[in-house]
Design an enzyme around this catalytic site. Structure first.
Site, short mmCIF file in Angstrom:
data_model
loop_
_atom_site.label_atom_id
_atom_site.label_comp_id
_atom_site.label_asym_id
_atom_site.label_seq_id
_atom_site.Cartn_x
_atom_site.Cartn_y
_atom_site.Cartn_z
N HIS A 39 0.77 -1.15 0.02
CA HIS A 39 -0.21 0.13 0.22
C HIS A 39 0.81 1.16 0.04
O HIS A 39 1.91 1.31 0.61
CB HIS A 39 -1.02 -0.11 1.22
CG HIS A 39 -1.65 1.16 1.27
ND1 HIS A 39 -2.99 1.52 0.37
CD2 HIS A 39 -1.93 2.09 2.18
CE1 HIS A 39 -3.37 2.54 0.65
NE2 HIS A 39 -2.94 3.04 1.84
N CYS A 129 -3.28 3.30 -5.49
CA CYS A 129 -2.70 4.07 -4.62
C CYS A 129 -1.23 4.32 -4.74
O CYS A 129 -0.90 5.89 -4.50
CB CYS A 129 -2.84 3.10 -3.21
SG CYS A 129 -1.75 1.76 -3.08
#
Length: 178
Positions: A39, A129
């Site tokens: 992430h 992301c």
């Protein structure tokens, strides 16, 4: 930061684990290592980051959910780095700085703040992301993670097509009357 030895850290308030040279600076890209994926977030300062979270999950659940990679929409959130990292590890990873010039820090932060609490499109391969935070830092969305995935998908598709064609050729050879 030395590219040969990445700086991995756990989110912690323990002063003995904190090293000033390893503290993120505003505008830094933060790579967070989840069990099945990485992430990405952008460090804003004072312990806060900006990142994408799924629209349909609570903030707490969104932080470690694999479901987030399959979502089509995301919400831009400002959260504490330590809360987002949880028990996972992270590192400062401005890996594209050699090929892309970072925007001025005040511009990066300003661009990020305008997006807080906004709903945005999300696509694992085209707008994830990592694309989001690199767009803020460099003015261009880049994702090595997505490029690797696209390459793997292309390879599997090419292999499947080749095997399918070979099967068709082989079937035609066996069905010849002579």
């Amino acid at each position: 930061m030395d590219k040969q030895q990445p700086n991995f850290a756990m989110a912690s308030n323990d002063p003995e684990l904190s090293d000033l040279s390893n503290d993120p600076q505003p505008g830094d890209l933060i790579e967070i290592f989840r069990p099945a994926y990485q992430h990405w977030a952008l460090y804003l300062g004072d312990g806060y980051i900006i990142n994408l979270t799924p629209v349909d999950e609570s903030q707490a659940a969104a932080m470690s959910s694999v479901k987030s990679v399959f979502s089509r929409k995301a919400v831009v959130r400002m959260q504490l780095l330590k809360d987002v990292v949880g028990n996972d590890s992270y590192r400062i990873n401005n890996k594209y700085d050699d090929n892309h010039t970072p925007l001025p820090i005040c511009e990066i932060i300003q661009r990020a703040q305008v997006l807080i609490d906004q709903e945005v499109s999300y696509d694992l391969l085209g707008s994830n992301c990592e694309h989001f935070v690199t767009l803020l830092r460099y003015g261009e969305g880049v994702s090595e993670q997505a490029s690797r995935a696209i390459g793997a998908i292309s390879l599997v598709t090419a292999a499947a097509s080749a095997f399918s064609a070979l099967g068709l050729i082989n079937t035609r050879s066996r069905n010849r009357p002579f």
